[in-house]
Design an enzyme around this catalytic site. Structure first.
Site, PDB file in Angstrom:
ATOM      1  N   GLU A 139       0.834  -1.207   0.000  1.00 28.48           N
ATOM      2  CA  GLU A 139       0.000   0.000   0.000  1.00 28.48           C
ATOM      3  C   GLU A 139       0.867   1.254   0.000  1.00 28.48           C
ATOM      4  O   GLU A 139       0.553   2.239  -0.663  1.00 28.48           O
ATOM      5  CB  GLU A 139      -0.904   0.022   1.231  1.00 28.48           C
ATOM      6  CG  GLU A 139      -1.958  -1.055   1.246  1.00 28.48           C
ATOM      7  CD  GLU A 139      -2.797  -1.015   2.494  1.00 28.48           C
ATOM      8  OE1 GLU A 139      -3.983  -0.670   2.373  1.00 28.48           O
ATOM      9  OE2 GLU A 139      -2.264  -1.309   3.588  1.00 28.48           O
ATOM     10  N   TYR A 149     -15.074  26.350  -0.994  1.00 20.50           N
ATOM     11  CA  TYR A 149     -14.978  24.892  -1.093  1.00 20.50           C
ATOM     12  C   TYR A 149     -13.984  24.444  -2.160  1.00 20.50           C
ATOM     13  O   TYR A 149     -13.459  23.347  -2.071  1.00 20.50           O
ATOM     14  CB  TYR A 149     -16.349  24.240  -1.292  1.00 20.50           C
ATOM     15  CG  TYR A 149     -17.234  24.881  -2.321  1.00 20.50           C
ATOM     16  CD1 TYR A 149     -17.067  24.642  -3.674  1.00 20.50           C
ATOM     17  CD2 TYR A 149     -18.268  25.721  -1.928  1.00 20.50           C
ATOM     18  CE1 TYR A 149     -17.895  25.229  -4.610  1.00 20.50           C
ATOM     19  CE2 TYR A 149     -19.103  26.302  -2.855  1.00 20.50           C
ATOM     20  CZ  TYR A 149     -18.906  26.060  -4.212  1.00 20.50           C
ATOM     21  OH  TYR A 149     -19.729  26.639  -5.133  1.00 20.50           O
ATOM     22  N   GLU A 161      -8.211   6.184   9.883  1.00 21.87           N
ATOM     23  CA  GLU A 161      -8.708   6.971  11.008  1.00 21.87           C
ATOM     24  C   GLU A 161      -7.816   8.198  11.238  1.00 21.87           C
ATOM     25  O   GLU A 161      -8.311   9.297  11.507  1.00 21.87           O
ATOM     26  CB  GLU A 161      -8.763   6.124  12.286  1.00 21.87           C
ATOM     27  CG  GLU A 161      -9.817   5.042  12.279  1.00 21.87           C
ATOM     28  CD  GLU A 161      -9.368   3.717  11.646  1.00 21.87           C
ATOM     29  OE1 GLU A 161      -8.403   3.706  10.836  1.00 21.87           O
ATOM     30  OE2 GLU A 161      -9.990   2.694  11.961  1.00 21.87           O
ATOM     31  N   LYS A 170     -11.920   3.813   1.272  1.00 18.90           N
ATOM     32  CA  LYS A 170     -10.753   3.084   0.774  1.00 18.90           C
ATOM     33  C   LYS A 170     -11.282   1.896  -0.048  1.00 18.90           C
ATOM     34  O   LYS A 170     -11.300   0.759   0.423  1.00 18.90           O
ATOM     35  CB  LYS A 170      -9.888   2.622   1.952  1.00 18.90           C
ATOM     36  CG  LYS A 170      -8.536   2.076   1.557  1.00 18.90           C
ATOM     37  CD  LYS A 170      -7.697   1.786   2.808  1.00 18.90           C
ATOM     38  CE  LYS A 170      -6.341   1.254   2.444  1.00 18.90           C
ATOM     39  NZ  LYS A 170      -5.531   0.974   3.640  1.00 18.90           N
TER      40      LYS A 170
END
Length: 120
Positions: free
Chosen positions: A22, A54, A74, A99
């Protein structure tokens, strides 16, 4: 009164995860944010400075996803929430990190971590 501004489906490539592959190969992450704030002052004066740009926020969020790798989504979600809360008008933020290519050896649609953070 609490109003909302949301950015959904923001995509960026990052190298987050606990597995070496990863970190080496990276993968796409998808981010959704909802900001709670009072948009009345901006609307009254038609003034961008009294709300959240934004477009600028999206660019800052992508920089975090593309930036320093972390093990956990997290942790990534917390960093993204910090970016949201750095905007003066924002009272709280809900951040979801998707993910979709998580290393799960079974068929699945998505892995999502959602956090809600507010100003102290």
């Amino acid at each position: 009164m609490t109003d909302r501004i949301s950015v959904r489906g923001l995509r960026a490539r990052g190298r987050h995860g606990v597995l070496a592959a990863e970190r080496e190969l990276g993968q796409e992450f998808v981010v959704d944010v909802t900001l709670l704030l009072d948009t009345a002052p901006a609307a009254e004066g038609d003034d961008l400075d009294k709300t959240v740009d934004y477009g600028e926020l999206a660019q800052d969020l992508v920089k975090v996803v593309e930036g320093e790798p972390v093990n956990l989504i997290e942790t990534l979600a917390q960093r993204l929430a910090d970016v949201c809360l750095a905007r003066e008008a924002v009272r709280s933020a809900e951040v979801s990190v998707h993910k979709p290519a998580a290393p799960i050896p079974l068929p699945f649609d998505d892995v999502v971590v959602t956090i809600i953070r507010s100003r102290s």
